[in-house]
Design a protein around this motif. Structure first.
Motif, PDB file in Angstrom:
ATOM      1  N   SER A 221       0.625  -1.309  -0.017  1.00 16.51           N
ATOM      2  CA  SER A 221       0.148  -0.071  -0.038  1.00 16.51           C
ATOM      3  C   SER A 221       0.802   1.306  -0.042  1.00 16.51           C
ATOM      4  CB  SER A 221      -1.088   0.128   1.305  1.00 16.51           C
ATOM      5  OG  SER A 221      -0.132  -0.173   2.527  1.00 16.51           O
ATOM      6  N   LYS A 222       2.221   0.999   0.218  1.00 14.67           N
ATOM      7  CA  LYS A 222       3.047   2.141   0.207  1.00 14.67           C
ATOM      8  C   LYS A 222       3.400   2.812  -0.949  1.00 14.67           C
ATOM      9  CE  LYS A 222       5.211   1.042   4.759  1.00 14.67           C
ATOM     10  NZ  LYS A 222       6.624   0.690   5.313  1.00 14.67           N
ATOM     11  N   GLY A 223       3.336   1.940  -1.982  1.00 14.35           N
ATOM     12  CA  GLY A 223       3.495   2.397  -3.621  1.00 14.35           C
ATOM     13  C   GLY A 223       4.732   1.384  -4.128  1.00 14.35           C
ATOM     14  N   ALA A 224       5.494   2.331  -4.953  1.00 14.28           N
ATOM     15  CA  ALA A 224       6.626   1.230  -5.574  1.00 14.28           C
ATOM     16  C   ALA A 224       7.726   2.330  -6.104  1.00 14.28           C
ATOM     17  CB  ALA A 224       6.022   0.581  -6.864  1.00 14.28           C
ATOM     18  N   SER A 225       8.984   1.612  -6.004  1.00 10.22           N
ATOM     19  CA  SER A 225      10.114   2.311  -6.596  1.00 10.22           C
ATOM     20  C   SER A 225      10.601   1.981  -7.794  1.00 10.22           C
ATOM     21  CB  SER A 225      11.086   2.459  -5.482  1.00 10.22           C
ATOM     22  OG  SER A 225      10.860   2.987  -4.260  1.00 10.22           O
ATOM     23  N   LEU A 226      11.105   2.486  -8.607  1.00 14.26           N
ATOM     24  CA  LEU A 226      11.597   2.110  -9.846  1.00 14.26           C
ATOM     25  C   LEU A 226      12.996   2.800 -10.363  1.00 14.26           C
ATOM     26  CD1 LEU A 226      11.080   0.912 -12.810  1.00 14.26           C
ATOM     27  CD2 LEU A 226      10.097   2.833 -13.517  1.00 14.26           C
ATOM     28  N   SER A 228      15.460   3.201 -13.324  1.00  8.70           N
ATOM     29  CA  SER A 228      15.419   3.053 -14.907  1.00  8.70           C
ATOM     30  C   SER A 228      16.299   4.340 -15.179  1.00  8.70           C
ATOM     31  CB  SER A 228      14.011   3.379 -15.290  1.00  8.70           C
ATOM     32  OG  SER A 228      14.152   3.273 -16.749  1.00  8.70           O
ATOM     33  N   ASP A 229      17.405   3.763 -16.176  1.00 14.12           N
ATOM     34  CA  ASP A 229      18.384   4.828 -16.877  1.00 14.12           C
ATOM     35  C   ASP A 229      19.094   5.604 -15.643  1.00 14.12           C
ATOM     36  OD1 ASP A 229      17.443   4.128 -19.435  1.00 14.12           O
ATOM     37  OD2 ASP A 229      16.179   5.427 -19.387  1.00 14.12           O
ATOM     38  N   GLY A 230      19.336   5.097 -14.586  1.00 12.03           N
ATOM     39  CA  GLY A 230      20.280   5.584 -13.495  1.00 12.03           C
ATOM     40  C   GLY A 230      19.382   6.473 -12.724  1.00 12.03           C
ATOM     41  N   ILE A 231      18.098   6.552 -13.009  1.00 10.66           N
ATOM     42  CA  ILE A 231      17.161   7.467 -12.018  1.00 10.66           C
ATOM     43  C   ILE A 231      16.228   6.685 -11.295  1.00 10.66           C
ATOM     44  CG2 ILE A 231      15.536   9.449 -12.028  1.00 10.66           C
ATOM     45  CD1 ILE A 231      16.855  10.376 -14.873  1.00 10.66           C
ATOM     46  N   LEU A 232      16.111   7.047  -9.977  1.00  4.10           N
ATOM     47  CA  LEU A 232      15.133   6.043  -9.220  1.00  4.10           C
ATOM     48  C   LEU A 232      13.796   7.102  -9.030  1.00  4.10           C
ATOM     49  CD1 LEU A 232      14.802   3.720  -7.157  1.00  4.10           C
ATOM     50  CD2 LEU A 232      15.595   5.067  -5.304  1.00  4.10           C
ATOM     51  N   HIS A 233      12.797   6.377  -9.393  1.00  5.05           N
ATOM     52  CA  HIS A 233      11.389   7.095  -9.373  1.00  5.05           C
ATOM     53  C   HIS A 233      10.567   6.507  -8.179  1.00  5.05           C
ATOM     54  CE1 HIS A 233      12.234   8.684 -13.595  1.00  5.05           C
ATOM     55  NE2 HIS A 233      12.840   7.561 -13.541  1.00  5.05           N
ATOM     56  N   PHE A 234       9.593   7.204  -7.767  1.00  7.06           N
ATOM     57  CA  PHE A 234       8.690   6.625  -6.694  1.00  7.06           C
ATOM     58  C   PHE A 234       7.285   7.006  -6.909  1.00  7.06           C
ATOM     59  CE2 PHE A 234       6.309   7.202  -2.661  1.00  7.06           C
ATOM     60  CZ  PHE A 234       6.478   5.828  -2.023  1.00  7.06           C
ATOM     61  N   ALA A 255       0.375  -4.537 -15.728  1.00  2.99           N
ATOM     62  CA  ALA A 255       0.052  -3.144 -16.028  1.00  2.99           C
ATOM     63  C   ALA A 255       1.026  -2.252 -16.380  1.00  2.99           C
ATOM     64  CB  ALA A 255      -0.936  -2.573 -15.039  1.00  2.99           C
ATOM     65  N   PHE A 256       2.365  -2.487 -15.572  1.00  3.18           N
ATOM     66  CA  PHE A 256       3.706  -1.704 -15.903  1.00  3.18           C
ATOM     67  C   PHE A 256       4.123  -1.941 -16.905  1.00  3.18           C
ATOM     68  CE2 PHE A 256       8.131  -1.802 -15.677  1.00  3.18           C
ATOM     69  CZ  PHE A 256       8.387  -0.487 -14.898  1.00  3.18           C
ATOM     70  N   LEU A 257       4.136  -3.367 -17.254  1.00  3.76           N
ATOM     71  CA  LEU A 257       4.859  -3.835 -18.542  1.00  3.76           C
ATOM     72  C   LEU A 257       4.115  -3.367 -19.899  1.00  3.76           C
ATOM     73  CD1 LEU A 257       6.090  -7.365 -17.790  1.00  3.76           C
ATOM     74  CD2 LEU A 257       7.388  -5.346 -17.997  1.00  3.76           C
ATOM     75  N   SER A 258       2.598  -3.178 -19.709  1.00  2.66           N
ATOM     76  CA  SER A 258       1.864  -2.824 -20.837  1.00  2.66           C
ATOM     77  C   SER A 258       2.205  -1.184 -21.260  1.00  2.66           C
ATOM     78  CB  SER A 258       0.596  -2.880 -20.587  1.00  2.66           C
ATOM     79  OG  SER A 258      -0.041  -1.907 -19.537  1.00  2.66           O
ATOM     80  N   SER A 265       6.910   6.918 -20.152  1.00  2.00           N
ATOM     81  CA  SER A 265       7.748   7.213 -19.261  1.00  2.00           C
ATOM     82  C   SER A 265       7.748   6.500 -18.200  1.00  2.00           C
ATOM     83  CB  SER A 265       7.578   8.787 -18.855  1.00  2.00           C
ATOM     84  OG  SER A 265       6.604   8.715 -17.969  1.00  2.00           O
ATOM     85  N   ALA A 266       9.057   6.278 -17.520  1.00  2.00           N
ATOM     86  CA  ALA A 266       9.224   5.620 -16.281  1.00  2.00           C
ATOM     87  C   ALA A 266       8.036   5.937 -15.244  1.00  2.00           C
ATOM     88  CB  ALA A 266      10.557   5.753 -15.830  1.00  2.00           C
ATOM     89  N   GLN A 267       7.930   7.090 -15.055  1.00  2.00           N
ATOM     90  CA  GLN A 267       7.095   7.475 -13.935  1.00  2.00           C
ATOM     91  C   GLN A 267       5.552   7.217 -14.235  1.00  2.00           C
ATOM     92  OE1 GLN A 267       7.879   8.932 -11.219  1.00  2.00           O
ATOM     93  NE2 GLN A 267       5.937   8.478 -10.324  1.00  2.00           N
ATOM     94  N   GLU A 268       5.029   7.373 -15.701  1.00  2.00           N
ATOM     95  CA  GLU A 268       3.963   6.963 -16.114  1.00  2.00           C
ATOM     96  C   GLU A 268       3.782   5.225 -15.837  1.00  2.00           C
ATOM     97  OE1 GLU A 268       2.270   9.566 -19.694  1.00  2.00           O
ATOM     98  OE2 GLU A 268       4.212   8.615 -20.182  1.00  2.00           O
ATOM     99  N   CYS A 269       4.741   4.555 -16.394  1.00  2.00           N
ATOM    100  CA  CYS A 269       4.873   3.181 -16.212  1.00  2.00           C
ATOM    101  C   CYS A 269       4.251   2.763 -14.685  1.00  2.00           C
ATOM    102  CB  CYS A 269       5.897   2.422 -16.595  1.00  2.00           C
ATOM    103  SG  CYS A 269       6.218   2.636 -18.388  1.00  2.00           S
TER     104      CYS A 269
END
Length: 300
Positions: A221-226, A228-234, A255-258, A265-269
């Motif tokens: 429920s906290k969310g997810a981190s990603l 990608s390309d050396g940048i960390l997204h949350f 859904a992420f892979l779709s 973009s990484a954040q949209e995924c």
């Protein structure tokens, strides 16, 4: 994130089974769930598995037919039964499983046609559970040697894993998805230290050690981190009334892979994956019907 050809298919490999609940049964198995979610998000998807010649196997084939997922690569086994998992959902936030062994999906065989399918797919998805049996593990490793972009859904299930097996599977991967508990274990195993509270450095170091292009860590429920390309997204999680968490991580990944395959973009995924996972957690079972509108309603 690199560019993908979204017109090419995804090939998912591994277990399909019935999750047995106190009040009935539901089709399940992480790679099958991910395949179904990819299909629902309009990504051409094929699924590789093996079923016993029994009532459960016939029921699972009918289920895939009803959901519009190809059964072309579903093998039949005369000796071993279709898979079953007994799920304990007494704690909705911490579902536990008793996974029957051996099952037909432990004996997936390599064929020339299947090798061609692995070569021609844009993405090949696999998990750790399907590597518990020698036959399926050998087939998986052969297909991985031919695949283009390899997505490892770590998905640890006791007692069917150890550090040596997971390292072998990590070494094949381009993209890895795991949850925060799995990340903590991998940090202990391969980095020789306790995981940090925020996990940021751990994600970078794991990616570096195994030369991973992308690492995605779900945190319920906290969310997810990603990474990608050396940048960390949350992406923070979406709050829902939880029915059960069975399959919510699979919904996230599909859904992420779709979105990845549609070159978002990484954040949209990440946002789309979190919303899909939240919706499935609010429903009973692993693969409720879901579409883009349902997912995007969570963004509002």
């Amino acid at each position: 994130m690199k560019k993908y050809n979204h017109k090419k298919s995804v090939l998912c490999f591994g277990e399909m089974l019935f999750d047995i609940f106190p009040d009935g049964r539901l089709p399940g198995g992480a790679p099958m769930n991910v395949a179904l979610h990819l299909q629902q998000h309009q990504i051409p998807t094929h699924f590789v598995s093996r079923l016993g010649e029994d009532e459960e196997g016939e029921a699972l084939l009918r289920y895939l037919d009803e959901r519009g997922l190809s059964t072309q690569w579903i093998q039949k086994d005369e000796k071993y039964p279709s898979g079953k998992v007994y799920a304990d959902v007494s704690k909705s936030e911490d579902v536990s499983y008793e996974i029957v062994y051996p099952s037909a999906w432990d004996f997936i065989e390599t064929t020339d046609a299947l090798k061609d399918a692995a070569k021609s797919s844009e993405v090949f998805l696999y998990g750790s559970l399907a590597a518990r049996g020698e036959t399926s593990r050998a087939t998986l490793l052969e297909l991985l040697s031919l695949a283009r972009t390899k997505v490892f859904d770590v998905n640890l299930r006791k007692p069917f894993y150890d550090a040596e097996l997971i390292q072998l599977l990590l070494e094949q991967a381009n993209i890895v998805k795991l949850n925060d508990e799995e990340l903590s274990l991998l940090v202990q195993w391969y980095l020789g230290k306790e995981a940090s509270e925020m996990h940021d450095d751990d994600i970078f170091h794991l990616a570096e050690k195994f030369s991973l292009e992308t690492v995605c860590v779900t945190q319920g429920s906290k969310g997810a981190s990603l990474l990608s390309d050396g940048i960390l997204h949350f992406q923070k999680g979406y709050q829902v009334s939880v029915a059960d968490t069975v399959g919510s991580g699979d919904a996230f990944l599909g859904a992420f892979l779709s979105q990845m395959l549609n070159n978002k973009s990484a954040q949209e995924c990440l946002q789309y994956g979190c919303a899909a996972g939240a919706y499935v957690a609010s429903q009973k079972g692993a693969t409720p019907k879901v579409n883009t509108q349902i997912v995007r309603d969570y963004f509002k």
